[in-house]
Write an enzyme that holds these catalytic residues in place. Structure first.
Site, PDB file in Angstrom:
ATOM      1  N   GLY A 107      22.796 -38.873 -79.155  1.00  0.00           N
ATOM      2  CA  GLY A 107      21.810 -39.806 -79.722  1.00  0.00           C
ATOM      3  C   GLY A 107      20.836 -40.346 -78.681  1.00  0.00           C
ATOM      4  O   GLY A 107      20.198 -41.365 -78.888  1.00  0.00           O
ATOM      5  N   ARG A 108      20.734 -39.658 -77.568  1.00  0.00           N
ATOM      6  CA  ARG A 108      19.850 -40.101 -76.457  1.00  0.00           C
ATOM      7  C   ARG A 108      20.270 -41.454 -75.895  1.00  0.00           C
ATOM      8  O   ARG A 108      19.466 -42.152 -75.270  1.00  0.00           O
ATOM      9  CB  ARG A 108      18.376 -40.127 -76.885  1.00  0.00           C
ATOM     10  CG  ARG A 108      17.990 -38.809 -77.482  1.00  0.00           C
ATOM     11  CD  ARG A 108      16.560 -38.424 -77.289  1.00  0.00           C
ATOM     12  NE  ARG A 108      16.411 -37.082 -77.881  1.00  0.00           N
ATOM     13  CZ  ARG A 108      15.782 -36.085 -77.327  1.00  0.00           C
ATOM     14  NH1 ARG A 108      15.195 -36.240 -76.192  1.00  0.00           N
ATOM     15  NH2 ARG A 108      15.724 -34.919 -77.892  1.00  0.00           N
ATOM     16  N   LEU A 109      21.512 -41.833 -76.145  1.00  0.00           N
ATOM     17  CA  LEU A 109      22.017 -43.065 -75.538  1.00  0.00           C
ATOM     18  C   LEU A 109      22.669 -42.674 -74.204  1.00  0.00           C
ATOM     19  O   LEU A 109      23.882 -42.770 -74.013  1.00  0.00           O
ATOM     20  CB  LEU A 109      23.017 -43.758 -76.476  1.00  0.00           C
ATOM     21  CG  LEU A 109      23.202 -45.252 -76.196  1.00  0.00           C
ATOM     22  CD1 LEU A 109      21.914 -46.032 -76.444  1.00  0.00           C
ATOM     23  CD2 LEU A 109      24.318 -45.822 -77.079  1.00  0.00           C
TER      24      LEU A 109
END
Ligand SMILES: Cc1cc2nc3c(=O)[nH]c(=O)nc-3n(C[C@H](O)[C@H](O)[C@H](O)COP(=O)(O)O)c2cc1C
Length: 212
Positions: A190-192
């Site tokens: 999630g691009r976290l």
């Protein structure tokens, strides 16, 4: 109502505080070794950014050839654009990116010093005769008329040295980027992504997590 399902931010890998080493140079070496072991081609290639006297940044790839307490060492033509820029402003930034075995980025910012002549000589001597000839003959960053001019310079230098060893020109040498800030980035779901920054604070490394 859309059924969103449960929010799942878990994934394999990631970078946790517990995996960080006290010295970022040691962690960089560990990540480099891991990318090399995974078969990444030119895992030691890094982008190197320098600024000219008008504040215009310039970026190009170089190969990391030394990594120790003196910083990140690379070799080049000291009369090149990067060489001139480093003489005028001895600050630079470098970035590594490897997609295997995990997607990882390392960013380094700091001051640049010339490497001792002995280091330049040792690396020059380790190179093939052809690489020595070409790097000695090429007026790096200068405009040349055509390929024939370039090859002519190599042929002339080859004739000059005959069967003897190729001397390292005085303008061919090394620089080392001594880190003041190093950031380790690792891809997460999630691009976290995970980001940890090392910053020199009164001679000691201070480590902070940064938002992705
Ligand atoms: C993967 C890769 C590695 C490179 N390694 C070096 C290097 O170690 N030293 C070097 O002088 N140029 C290297 N180059 C060429 C530089 O990117 C650049 O073209 C050259 O140094 C001239 O840059 P300048 O005009 O900004 O000084 C490399 C290029 C690539 C694509």
């Amino acid at each position: 109502m859309v059924d969103k399902g449960a929010l799942d931010l878990s994934d394999v890998g990631g970078l946790s505080r517990g995996e960080l080493l006290a010295d970022p140079v040691d962690l960089l070496r560990q990540w480099l070794d891991r990318a090399t072991a995974a078969g990444v081609r030119d895992a030691n290639a890094m982008s190197l950014a320098t600024c000219d006297s008008e504040g215009q940044p310039h970026c190009r790839m170089v190969l990391l050839k030394q990594l120790d307490a003196n910083g990140l060492g690379f070799f080049t033509n000291k009369n090149s654009n990067k060489g001139e820029q480093l003489r005028a402003n001895a600050r630079a930034a470098a970035t590594f990116w490897w997609v295997e075995p995990e997607a990882r980025q390392v960013r380094i910012e700091g001051v640049v010093r010339e490497l001792p002549e002995a280091d330049a000589q040792a690396y020059f001597s380790s190179r093939s005769r052809l690489a020595q000839l070409c790097s000695a003959a090429s007026p790096q960053s200068q405009v040349v008329k055509d390929r024939a001019e370039l090859e002519g310079l190599v042929v002339a230098l080859d004739a000059q040295f005959g069967d003897g060893d190729i001397s390292r020109p005085a303008h061919w040498g090394g620089f080392a980027l001594l880190p003041e800030r190093v950031e380790f980035w690792q891809e997460r779901r999630g691009r976290l992504h995970d980001r940890f920054q090392y910053r020199l604070d009164a001679g000691a490394w201070r480590i902070d997590r940064l938002a992705p």
